[in-house]
Design a protein around this motif. Sequence first.
Motif, PDB file in Angstrom:
ATOM      1  N   LEU A   7       7.457   0.626   5.024  1.00  0.00           N
ATOM      2  CA  LEU A   7       7.399   0.220   3.626  1.00  0.00           C
ATOM      3  C   LEU A   7       7.317   1.459   2.752  1.00  0.00           C
ATOM      4  O   LEU A   7       6.609   2.407   3.069  1.00  0.00           O
ATOM      5  CB  LEU A   7       6.178  -0.663   3.356  1.00  0.00           C
ATOM      6  CG  LEU A   7       6.023  -1.065   1.879  1.00  0.00           C
ATOM      7  CD1 LEU A   7       5.811  -2.554   1.736  1.00  0.00           C
ATOM      8  CD2 LEU A   7       4.907  -0.302   1.188  1.00  0.00           C
ATOM      9  N   THR A   8       8.118   1.446   1.695  1.00  0.00           N
ATOM     10  CA  THR A   8       7.976   2.505   0.716  1.00  0.00           C
ATOM     11  C   THR A   8       8.289   1.937  -0.669  1.00  0.00           C
ATOM     12  O   THR A   8       8.687   0.773  -0.781  1.00  0.00           O
ATOM     13  CB  THR A   8       8.830   3.736   1.073  1.00  0.00           C
ATOM     14  OG1 THR A   8       8.485   4.804   0.180  1.00  0.00           O
ATOM     15  CG2 THR A   8      10.313   3.455   0.982  1.00  0.00           C
ATOM     16  N   ALA A   9       8.066   2.734  -1.704  1.00  0.00           N
ATOM     17  CA  ALA A   9       8.193   2.192  -3.060  1.00  0.00           C
ATOM     18  C   ALA A   9       8.466   3.297  -4.065  1.00  0.00           C
ATOM     19  O   ALA A   9       8.215   4.474  -3.802  1.00  0.00           O
ATOM     20  CB  ALA A   9       6.897   1.480  -3.445  1.00  0.00           C
ATOM     21  N   ARG A  11       8.175   3.924  -8.494  1.00  0.00           N
ATOM     22  CA  ARG A  11       7.807   3.384  -9.808  1.00  0.00           C
ATOM     23  C   ARG A  11       9.055   3.279 -10.674  1.00  0.00           C
ATOM     24  O   ARG A  11       9.804   4.262 -10.781  1.00  0.00           O
ATOM     25  CB  ARG A  11       6.831   4.323 -10.506  1.00  0.00           C
ATOM     26  CG  ARG A  11       5.531   4.493  -9.771  1.00  0.00           C
ATOM     27  CD  ARG A  11       4.643   5.423 -10.562  1.00  0.00           C
ATOM     28  NE  ARG A  11       3.401   5.678  -9.852  1.00  0.00           N
ATOM     29  CZ  ARG A  11       2.292   6.129 -10.433  1.00  0.00           C
ATOM     30  NH1 ARG A  11       2.294   6.395 -11.736  1.00  0.00           N
ATOM     31  NH2 ARG A  11       1.205   6.329  -9.732  1.00  0.00           N
ATOM     32  N   MET A  43       9.889  -1.441  -2.177  1.00  0.00           N
ATOM     33  CA  MET A  43       9.268  -2.161  -3.285  1.00  0.00           C
ATOM     34  C   MET A  43       9.451  -1.407  -4.604  1.00  0.00           C
ATOM     35  O   MET A  43       9.315  -0.192  -4.653  1.00  0.00           O
ATOM     36  CB  MET A  43       7.770  -2.294  -2.974  1.00  0.00           C
ATOM     37  CG  MET A  43       6.990  -3.035  -4.034  1.00  0.00           C
ATOM     38  SD  MET A  43       5.226  -3.107  -3.627  1.00  0.00           S
ATOM     39  CE  MET A  43       4.711  -1.498  -4.203  1.00  0.00           C
ATOM     40  N   ALA A  45       7.677  -0.644  -7.750  1.00  0.00           N
ATOM     41  CA  ALA A  45       6.237  -0.704  -8.038  1.00  0.00           C
ATOM     42  C   ALA A  45       5.980  -0.817  -9.535  1.00  0.00           C
ATOM     43  O   ALA A  45       5.509   0.128 -10.175  1.00  0.00           O
ATOM     44  CB  ALA A  45       5.537   0.519  -7.428  1.00  0.00           C
ATOM     45  N   GLN A  48       2.137  -0.745 -10.513  1.00  0.00           N
ATOM     46  CA  GLN A  48       1.608   0.623 -10.521  1.00  0.00           C
ATOM     47  C   GLN A  48       2.144   1.415 -11.714  1.00  0.00           C
ATOM     48  O   GLN A  48       1.415   2.185 -12.330  1.00  0.00           O
ATOM     49  CB  GLN A  48       1.947   1.336  -9.213  1.00  0.00           C
ATOM     50  CG  GLN A  48       1.213   2.640  -9.080  1.00  0.00           C
ATOM     51  CD  GLN A  48       1.412   3.303  -7.728  1.00  0.00           C
ATOM     52  OE1 GLN A  48       2.076   4.315  -7.626  1.00  0.00           O
ATOM     53  NE2 GLN A  48       0.832   2.746  -6.683  1.00  0.00           N
ATOM     54  N   GLN A 141      -2.401   0.348  -3.990  1.00  0.00           N
ATOM     55  CA  GLN A 141      -1.381   0.861  -3.071  1.00  0.00           C
ATOM     56  C   GLN A 141      -1.745   0.540  -1.610  1.00  0.00           C
ATOM     57  O   GLN A 141      -0.869   0.262  -0.794  1.00  0.00           O
ATOM     58  CB  GLN A 141      -1.183   2.367  -3.291  1.00  0.00           C
ATOM     59  CG  GLN A 141      -0.009   2.917  -2.508  1.00  0.00           C
ATOM     60  CD  GLN A 141       0.548   4.212  -3.092  1.00  0.00           C
ATOM     61  OE1 GLN A 141       0.379   4.508  -4.279  1.00  0.00           O
ATOM     62  NE2 GLN A 141       1.214   4.994  -2.268  1.00  0.00           N
ATOM     63  N   ASP A 144      -0.529  -2.852  -1.095  1.00  0.00           N
ATOM     64  CA  ASP A 144       0.930  -2.863  -0.866  1.00  0.00           C
ATOM     65  C   ASP A 144       1.249  -2.603   0.598  1.00  0.00           C
ATOM     66  O   ASP A 144       2.074  -3.281   1.217  1.00  0.00           O
ATOM     67  CB  ASP A 144       1.644  -1.755  -1.666  1.00  0.00           C
ATOM     68  CG  ASP A 144       1.410  -1.831  -3.159  1.00  0.00           C
ATOM     69  OD1 ASP A 144       1.098  -2.931  -3.650  1.00  0.00           O
ATOM     70  OD2 ASP A 144       1.540  -0.781  -3.836  1.00  0.00           O
ATOM     71  N   ILE A 145       0.599  -1.575   1.123  1.00  0.00           N
ATOM     72  CA  ILE A 145       0.930  -1.122   2.477  1.00  0.00           C
ATOM     73  C   ILE A 145       0.439  -2.115   3.527  1.00  0.00           C
ATOM     74  O   ILE A 145       1.173  -2.502   4.436  1.00  0.00           O
ATOM     75  CB  ILE A 145       0.335   0.288   2.725  1.00  0.00           C
ATOM     76  CG1 ILE A 145       1.013   1.306   1.787  1.00  0.00           C
ATOM     77  CG2 ILE A 145       0.471   0.700   4.186  1.00  0.00           C
ATOM     78  CD1 ILE A 145       0.326   2.668   1.724  1.00  0.00           C
ATOM     79  N   VAL A 153       5.113   4.855   6.487  1.00  0.00           N
ATOM     80  CA  VAL A 153       5.281   4.871   5.046  1.00  0.00           C
ATOM     81  C   VAL A 153       5.951   6.188   4.622  1.00  0.00           C
ATOM     82  O   VAL A 153       5.289   7.223   4.542  1.00  0.00           O
ATOM     83  CB  VAL A 153       3.914   4.705   4.326  1.00  0.00           C
ATOM     84  CG1 VAL A 153       4.097   4.663   2.817  1.00  0.00           C
ATOM     85  CG2 VAL A 153       3.207   3.447   4.801  1.00  0.00           C
ATOM     86  N   VAL A 155       7.021   8.903   2.368  1.00  0.00           N
ATOM     87  CA  VAL A 155       6.596   9.329   1.024  1.00  0.00           C
ATOM     88  C   VAL A 155       6.649  10.846   0.899  1.00  0.00           C
ATOM     89  O   VAL A 155       6.739  11.557   1.905  1.00  0.00           O
ATOM     90  CB  VAL A 155       5.135   8.902   0.729  1.00  0.00           C
ATOM     91  CG1 VAL A 155       5.032   7.436   0.332  1.00  0.00           C
ATOM     92  CG2 VAL A 155       4.217   9.220   1.889  1.00  0.00           C
ATOM     93  N   GLN A 159       1.714  11.988  -1.878  1.00  0.00           N
ATOM     94  CA  GLN A 159       1.186  10.652  -1.591  1.00  0.00           C
ATOM     95  C   GLN A 159       0.226  10.631  -0.393  1.00  0.00           C
ATOM     96  O   GLN A 159      -0.309   9.581  -0.047  1.00  0.00           O
ATOM     97  CB  GLN A 159       2.334   9.674  -1.329  1.00  0.00           C
ATOM     98  CG  GLN A 159       3.223   9.439  -2.526  1.00  0.00           C
ATOM     99  CD  GLN A 159       2.472   8.742  -3.653  1.00  0.00           C
ATOM    100  OE1 GLN A 159       1.914   7.674  -3.461  1.00  0.00           O
ATOM    101  NE2 GLN A 159       2.421   9.380  -4.814  1.00  0.00           N
TER     102      GLN A 159
HETATM  103  N1  TRP Z   1       2.699   5.862  -5.532  1.00  0.00           N
HETATM  104  C1  TRP Z   1       4.075   5.833  -5.172  1.00  0.00           C
HETATM  105  C2  TRP Z   1       4.828   6.820  -6.087  1.00  0.00           C
HETATM  106  O1  TRP Z   1       4.367   7.098  -7.177  1.00  0.00           O
HETATM  107  C3  TRP Z   1       4.715   4.477  -5.329  1.00  0.00           C
HETATM  108  C4  TRP Z   1       4.094   3.433  -4.450  1.00  0.00           C
HETATM  109  C5  TRP Z   1       3.423   2.303  -4.828  1.00  0.00           C
HETATM  110  C6  TRP Z   1       4.101   3.416  -3.014  1.00  0.00           C
HETATM  111  N2  TRP Z   1       3.037   1.591  -3.767  1.00  0.00           N
HETATM  112  C7  TRP Z   1       3.449   2.219  -2.630  1.00  0.00           C
HETATM  113  C8  TRP Z   1       4.644   4.274  -2.043  1.00  0.00           C
HETATM  114  C9  TRP Z   1       3.282   1.877  -1.294  1.00  0.00           C
HETATM  115  C10 TRP Z   1       4.469   3.921  -0.695  1.00  0.00           C
HETATM  116  C11 TRP Z   1       3.810   2.753  -0.325  1.00  0.00           C
HETATM  117  O2  TRP Z   1       5.880   7.281  -5.717  1.00  0.00           O
END
Ligand code: TRP
Length: 368
Positions: A7-9, A11, A43, A45, A48, A141, A144-145, A153, A155, A159
Amino acid sequence: MKKQTILTADRPTGKLHLGHYVGSLKQRVMLQNKEEYDNFFIMIADIQALTDNYGTPKKIRDNILEVMLDYLSIGLDPQNVTFFIQSQIDALSDLTTYYMNLVTLSRLLRNPTVKSEIKQRGFDNEKKGIPVGFANYPISQAADITAFKATIVPVGDDQLPMLEQTREIVKSFNSTYNTDVLLTPEALIPENKICSRLPGLDGNAKMSKSLNNCIYLSDDYETLKQKVYNMYTDPNHIKVSDPGQIEGNMVFTYLDVFCQDEHFSKYLNEYQNLDELKKHYQQGGLGDMKIKKFLLNILDELLSPMREKRNYYEQHLDEVLNILKEGSLYANQVANNTLQEVKNAMGLDYFNNSDFLKEQQKKYQSQN
Ligand code: TRP
């Protein structure tokens, strides 16, 4: 062997740029085809993003499809990846609430990434203050994970504190409630140092929208050309015959990242490889225009297929929205399932565990 979940995300605060591409997007395109992963979630986000953009919700709203277009343009495939929007998954907020009991305020504010963001955003100024939702985002967060039982994850290294916080929550939750429902995630960091932080066109340490030093994946050819031609090189390399500096010269920094030997036979066949080109530049006799044109060709070769794909989806936004809708539907099932397990582990299962009634009845039976 047990399969992994990724999983990754991102903003949704703006279009994605080359820094995002080399730092994470390219890796995702490769990961999406691996057999050893069961599930791959990406995702958007938005919750966030709102923690430090609460006053400008329109900016977030306007970047949802923008980011999704970027994903599709680089070849991330909805057949392989579940794309979804954070705010459409209600279970995430519930999980966040439960995890909040497991983390102290001082622990949150000790998070180095949060600390530096508080400074950057001026939340340390007395008038403004730190919004609780902002300070809390590492817990969100973790929700989310863990909601998706992600074990990997991908990132950037900024992170790592979030992953550490998540692991602490997992450990604390599982031991407090004597369960193993939550899984411990690992970060997947790009190996290459320069790739994890591509410098800006101006030589600034980071490509960033606010510094206005980015090449966007969606830039058209003319924009790309202007940006490459204006890149920061060596200010003392004035005449072609002058010896030039490679260090801190953005054209060479980018060539280090993007150039392969085959590019020479295609676009600059007087040289065999980057070492030869560098040597000539350092000796003098090689002008900036030539290396910039070379870099332009290389970057355009990368970006032009993305532009084409993007073009298609820009004209089919209904399809794009539907990908997110379908993905969010599936993501809801997975997250709701985890939420149920979490609530069961905490004993918040009053209506679906017959033991609850029996336990309580026992109290009163003994009194009669
Ligand atoms: N904090 C991450 C960013 O700013 C974005 C993010 C939100 C994220 N939820 C997450 C990354 C869960 C990995 C897993 O890029």
